[in-house]
Design an enzyme around this catalytic site. Structure first.
Site, PDB file in Angstrom:
ATOM      1  N   TYR A 116       0.836  -1.189   0.000  1.00 18.16           N
ATOM      2  CA  TYR A 116       0.000   0.000   0.000  1.00 18.16           C
ATOM      3  C   TYR A 116       0.878   1.249   0.000  1.00 18.16           C
ATOM      4  CZ  TYR A 116      -4.044  -2.855   1.411  1.00 18.16           C
ATOM      5  OH  TYR A 116      -5.047  -3.779   1.467  1.00 18.16           O
ATOM      6  N   TYR A 155       0.212  -9.927   0.563  1.00 12.71           N
ATOM      7  CA  TYR A 155       1.215  -9.268   1.405  1.00 12.71           C
ATOM      8  C   TYR A 155       1.210  -9.886   2.802  1.00 12.71           C
ATOM      9  CZ  TYR A 155      -2.860  -6.557   3.054  1.00 12.71           C
ATOM     10  OH  TYR A 155      -4.080  -6.175   3.547  1.00 12.71           O
ATOM     11  N   ARG A 165      -2.020 -12.212   3.385  1.00 13.99           N
ATOM     12  CA  ARG A 165      -3.401 -11.934   3.026  1.00 13.99           C
ATOM     13  C   ARG A 165      -3.641 -12.276   1.572  1.00 13.99           C
ATOM     14  NH1 ARG A 165      -7.377  -8.428   4.298  1.00 13.99           N
ATOM     15  NH2 ARG A 165      -8.300 -10.482   4.007  1.00 13.99           N
ATOM     16  N   HIS A 168      -7.026  -8.857  -2.503  1.00 14.91           N
ATOM     17  CA  HIS A 168      -8.350  -8.326  -2.201  1.00 14.91           C
ATOM     18  C   HIS A 168      -8.389  -6.835  -2.495  1.00 14.91           C
ATOM     19  CE1 HIS A 168      -5.958  -7.644   1.435  1.00 14.91           C
ATOM     20  NE2 HIS A 168      -6.733  -6.590   1.646  1.00 14.91           N
ATOM     21  N   HIS A 170     -10.516  -3.373  -1.064  1.00 13.93           N
ATOM     22  CA  HIS A 170     -11.420  -2.826  -0.062  1.00 13.93           C
ATOM     23  C   HIS A 170     -12.470  -1.949  -0.737  1.00 13.93           C
ATOM     24  CE1 HIS A 170      -8.823  -3.973   3.388  1.00 13.93           C
ATOM     25  NE2 HIS A 170      -7.844  -3.755   2.531  1.00 13.93           N
TER      26      HIS A 170
END
Length: 251
Positions: A116, A155, A165, A168, A170
């Site tokens: 991110y 990540y 994870r 995905h 959000h």
């Protein structure tokens, strides 16, 4: 609505009531395998507050505030993002399958390497100068939305040993008021990391498919981008699993 009234209702503001999903299909707010819920889950019974003007008047978004370029995450700072292009699209629906027009849908995600653009994300994966992972769109008259983006990478996140994870995206949805906000995650089909992800596994097994998008060959763009379809259902028996605690919504 939960029923009909044989006589005319008294004057004043009347709000719809919704059928709540069965308790067995709702994810508990605290889930031991998802460690941070121990810090975030409420310790006391929630208190119902009455709806006042602030809760029932909507945000004024305006067509000039959400631009078409906001829905294309693949082009930022004068260049193209690195990674596999994907078209993510679907509809926002209510509990009766009716379209929800004019809903603000926002997304945020990691880049193709699973990182991110955030000050606390410092694991050694490369940042992309042309990808900030942020997008938004307002649903049309049929409740439709779509984003062009990059498929996010997995990540590590430190929840347990060797914890990764699944890929995905959000999603955040605003309704007719700023207090009407729902947050959820969209996954991709057949991800090998599902089995060890406590956020995904916090969803009751019968409802997990609702959080997973579907590959669409029809909408895949030749020589350009894969396509994944994901409808968001706000309430009812087919409700999308949500992360908020409002009115029994699931994590």
């Amino acid at each position: 609505m939960t029923g009909t009234t044989p006589t005319a209702p008294p004057p004043g503001l009347h709000l719809p009531r919704y059928v709540r999903e069965e308790a067995a299909a709702r994810t508990p707010v605290a889930f031991p395998d998802y460690r941070s819920t121990g810090l975030r889950a409420p310790l006391r019974t929630p208190v119902d507050l009455p709806h006042r003007l602030t809760e029932v008047t909507g945000p004024v978004l305006g067509e000039d505030r959400v631009l078409p370029t906001d829905a294309d995450l693949t082009w930022r700072n004068g260049g193209e993002a690195i990674g596999q292009r994907i078209l993510v699209y679907g509809r926002v629906l209510d509990s009766d399958g009716r379209a929800v027009p004019g809903a603000l849908v926002e997304v945020w995600q990691a880049n193709a390497s699973g990182r991110y653009r955030h000050v606390v994300d410092n694991w050694p994966a490369p940042l992309d100068p042309h990808f900030d992972g942020l997008g938004r769109v307002v649903t049309d008259s049929l409740g439709r939305y779509e984003f062009m983006t990059i498929k996010p990478g997995a990540y590590p996140w430190g929840n347990h040993h060797n914890a990764w994870r699944p890929a995905h995206i959000h999603f955040s949805l605003f309704g007719r008021a700023f207090t009407q906000r729902l947050v959820t995650q969209m996954y991709f089909p057949d991800d090998p990391l599902f089995g060890q992800d406590p956020i995904y596994n916090a969803i009751p097994p019968a409802a997990r498919y609702r959080a997973v998008s579907r590959y669409s060959l029809d909408r895949t763009q030749d020589n350009w981008a894969l396509a994944f379809e994901w409808d968001i259902v706000l309430r009812g028996t087919d409700q999308t699993p949500f992360e908020t605690e409002d009115d029994g919504d699931v994590a």
